[in-house]
Write a protein that holds these residues in place. Structure first.
Motif, PDB file in Angstrom:
ATOM      1  N   CYS A   1      44.423   7.446  49.294  1.00  0.00           N
ATOM      2  CA  CYS A   1      45.672   6.705  49.488  1.00  0.00           C
ATOM      3  C   CYS A   1      45.340   5.213  49.596  1.00  0.00           C
ATOM      4  N   PRO A   2      45.833   4.417  48.668  1.00  0.00           N
ATOM      5  CA  PRO A   2      45.515   2.983  48.714  1.00  0.00           C
ATOM      6  C   PRO A   2      45.985   2.329  50.020  1.00  0.00           C
TER       7      PRO A   2
ATOM      8  N   TYR B   1      48.919  13.616  54.699  1.00  0.00           N
ATOM      9  CA  TYR B   1      49.598  12.630  55.535  1.00  0.00           C
ATOM     10  C   TYR B   1      49.263  12.856  57.015  1.00  0.00           C
ATOM     11  N   SER B   2      49.283  14.096  57.447  1.00  0.00           N
ATOM     12  CA  SER B   2      49.001  14.427  58.853  1.00  0.00           C
ATOM     13  C   SER B   2      47.577  14.041  59.243  1.00  0.00           C
TER      14      SER B   2
ATOM     15  N   ALA C   1      42.533   7.448  55.156  1.00  0.00           N
ATOM     16  CA  ALA C   1      43.411   7.130  54.024  1.00  0.00           C
ATOM     17  C   ALA C   1      42.570   6.819  52.791  1.00  0.00           C
ATOM     18  N   TYR C   2      41.522   6.050  52.962  1.00  0.00           N
ATOM     19  CA  TYR C   2      40.642   5.697  51.843  1.00  0.00           C
ATOM     20  C   TYR C   2      39.972   6.941  51.264  1.00  0.00           C
ATOM     21  N   LEU C   3      39.408   7.782  52.127  1.00  0.00           N
ATOM     22  CA  LEU C   3      38.696   8.977  51.664  1.00  0.00           C
ATOM     23  C   LEU C   3      39.629   9.990  50.997  1.00  0.00           C
ATOM     24  N   LEU C   4      40.898   9.991  51.391  1.00  0.00           N
ATOM     25  CA  LEU C   4      41.863  10.912  50.796  1.00  0.00           C
ATOM     26  C   LEU C   4      42.576  10.310  49.587  1.00  0.00           C
TER      27      LEU C   4
ATOM     28  N   PHE D   1      49.400   2.338  54.455  1.00  0.00           N
ATOM     29  CA  PHE D   1      48.866   2.946  53.239  1.00  0.00           C
ATOM     30  C   PHE D   1      50.011   3.505  52.419  1.00  0.00           C
ATOM     31  N   PHE D   2      49.725   3.791  51.151  1.00  0.00           N
ATOM     32  CA  PHE D   2      50.763   4.325  50.273  1.00  0.00           C
ATOM     33  C   PHE D   2      50.264   5.615  49.644  1.00  0.00           C
ATOM     34  N   ASP D   3      50.984   6.686  49.855  1.00  0.00           N
ATOM     35  CA  ASP D   3      50.657   7.974  49.259  1.00  0.00           C
ATOM     36  C   ASP D   3      51.673   8.231  48.152  1.00  0.00           C
ATOM     37  N   GLU D   4      51.297   7.881  46.938  1.00  0.00           N
ATOM     38  CA  GLU D   4      52.210   7.999  45.799  1.00  0.00           C
ATOM     39  C   GLU D   4      52.659   9.438  45.586  1.00  0.00           C
TER      40      GLU D   4
END
Length: 116
Positions: free
Chosen positions: A57-58, A108-109, A52-55, A86-89
Protein backbone atom coordinates in the motif's frame (compact mmCIF):
# COMPACT_ATOMS: atom_id res chain seq x y z
CA UNK A 1 -7.09 33.05 43.44
CA UNK A 2 -10.42 31.39 43.61
CA UNK A 3 -10.07 27.71 42.66
CA UNK A 4 -13.22 27.86 40.51
CA UNK A 5 -11.69 30.58 38.34
CA UNK A 6 -8.40 28.70 38.07
CA UNK A 7 -10.25 25.51 37.13
CA UNK A 8 -12.34 27.36 34.53
CA UNK A 9 -9.27 29.04 32.98
CA UNK A 10 -7.37 25.75 32.83
CA UNK A 11 -10.31 23.97 31.25
CA UNK A 12 -10.79 26.82 28.76
CA UNK A 13 -7.12 26.80 27.78
CA UNK A 14 -7.18 23.03 27.27
CA UNK A 15 -10.34 23.26 25.17
CA UNK A 16 -8.89 26.05 23.01
CA UNK A 17 -5.68 24.02 22.56
CA UNK A 18 -7.67 20.96 21.49
CA UNK A 19 -10.06 22.78 19.16
CA UNK A 20 -7.79 25.43 17.64
CA UNK A 21 -4.37 23.77 17.78
CA UNK A 22 -5.26 20.09 17.62
CA UNK A 23 -3.77 19.53 21.09
CA UNK A 24 -0.32 20.71 20.03
CA UNK A 25 0.39 22.70 23.19
CA UNK A 26 -0.59 19.88 25.55
CA UNK A 27 1.40 17.42 23.42
CA UNK A 28 4.46 19.65 23.70
CA UNK A 29 4.06 19.81 27.49
CA UNK A 30 3.79 16.03 27.72
CA UNK A 31 6.94 15.62 25.59
CA UNK A 32 8.86 18.07 27.81
CA UNK A 33 7.77 16.26 30.97
CA UNK A 34 8.28 12.79 29.45
CA UNK A 35 10.82 12.76 26.57
CA UNK A 36 10.21 9.03 26.11
CA UNK A 37 6.81 9.89 24.61
CA UNK A 38 8.28 10.96 21.25
CA UNK A 39 10.17 7.68 20.92
CA UNK A 40 6.94 5.74 21.54
CA UNK A 41 5.12 7.78 18.89
CA UNK A 42 7.89 7.13 16.36
CA UNK A 43 7.83 3.36 16.98
CA UNK A 44 4.04 3.32 16.82
CA UNK A 45 3.88 5.12 13.46
CA UNK A 46 6.80 3.06 12.14
CA UNK A 47 4.68 -0.05 12.69
CA UNK A 48 1.90 1.33 10.47
CA UNK A 49 4.40 2.60 7.90
CA UNK A 50 6.35 -0.67 7.65
CA UNK A 51 3.29 -2.92 7.38
CA UNK A 52 1.66 -0.71 4.76
CA UNK A 53 4.88 -0.76 2.73
CA UNK A 54 5.36 -4.53 3.06
CA UNK A 55 1.73 -5.16 2.07
CA UNK A 56 2.08 -3.01 -1.06
CA UNK A 57 0.00 0.00 0.00
CA UNK A 58 1.68 3.23 -1.10
CA UNK A 59 2.46 5.60 1.76
CA UNK A 60 0.99 9.06 1.13
CA UNK A 61 2.60 10.70 4.15
CA UNK A 62 3.19 10.63 7.87
CA UNK A 63 3.42 13.10 10.73
CA UNK A 64 4.96 12.63 14.16
CA UNK A 65 3.62 15.66 16.03
CA UNK A 66 0.47 17.74 16.32
CA UNK A 67 2.39 20.78 15.01
CA UNK A 68 3.28 18.87 11.82
CA UNK A 69 -0.28 17.61 11.50
CA UNK A 70 -1.60 21.18 11.65
CA UNK A 71 0.58 22.12 8.67
CA UNK A 72 -0.31 19.06 6.56
CA UNK A 73 -3.79 19.21 4.96
CA UNK A 74 -3.98 15.38 4.87
CA UNK A 75 -3.94 15.26 8.66
CA UNK A 76 -4.91 18.63 10.18
CA UNK A 77 -8.52 18.48 9.04
CA UNK A 78 -8.96 15.03 10.61
CA UNK A 79 -7.95 16.14 14.09
CA UNK A 80 -5.00 13.77 14.46
CA UNK A 81 -1.78 14.54 16.29
CA UNK A 82 0.32 11.87 14.57
CA UNK A 83 -0.38 9.40 11.82
CA UNK A 84 0.52 7.48 8.70
CA UNK A 85 -1.57 7.97 5.58
CA UNK A 86 -1.61 5.15 3.05
CA UNK A 87 -3.75 4.26 0.05
CA UNK A 88 -5.06 0.77 -0.60
CA UNK A 89 -6.30 0.92 -4.18
CA UNK A 90 -7.65 -2.62 -4.07
CA UNK A 91 -9.76 -1.92 -0.98
CA UNK A 92 -10.99 1.40 -2.43
CA UNK A 93 -12.11 -0.32 -5.63
CA UNK A 94 -13.89 -3.04 -3.68
CA UNK A 95 -15.67 -0.48 -1.52
CA UNK A 96 -16.80 1.40 -4.65
CA UNK A 97 -18.30 -1.84 -6.02
CA UNK A 98 -19.75 -2.84 -2.62
CA UNK A 99 -17.93 -6.16 -2.91
CA UNK A 100 -15.30 -6.21 -0.19
CA UNK A 101 -13.18 -9.35 0.06
CA UNK A 102 -11.86 -10.71 3.31
CA UNK A 103 -8.26 -10.42 2.07
CA UNK A 104 -8.65 -6.64 1.67
CA UNK A 105 -10.12 -6.30 5.16
CA UNK A 106 -7.32 -8.48 6.55
CA UNK A 107 -4.66 -6.30 4.87
CA UNK A 108 -6.28 -3.11 6.16
CA UNK A 109 -6.63 -4.56 9.68
CA UNK A 110 -2.97 -5.58 9.76
CA UNK A 111 -1.88 -2.05 8.88
CA UNK A 112 -4.21 -0.41 11.38
CA UNK A 113 -3.24 -2.79 14.19
CA UNK A 114 0.49 -2.60 13.39
CA UNK A 115 0.98 0.41 15.64
CA UNK A 116 -0.01 -1.46 18.79
Amino acid sequence: WDLNILFFLTLSAALCDRVLLNGAVSETLVKVISPETQRKIVYHEAGHFLCAYLLGCPIEGFVLSAWSALKDPRFGARGVSAGTSFFDEDLSNQIAKSQIKRSAIDRYSIIVMAGI
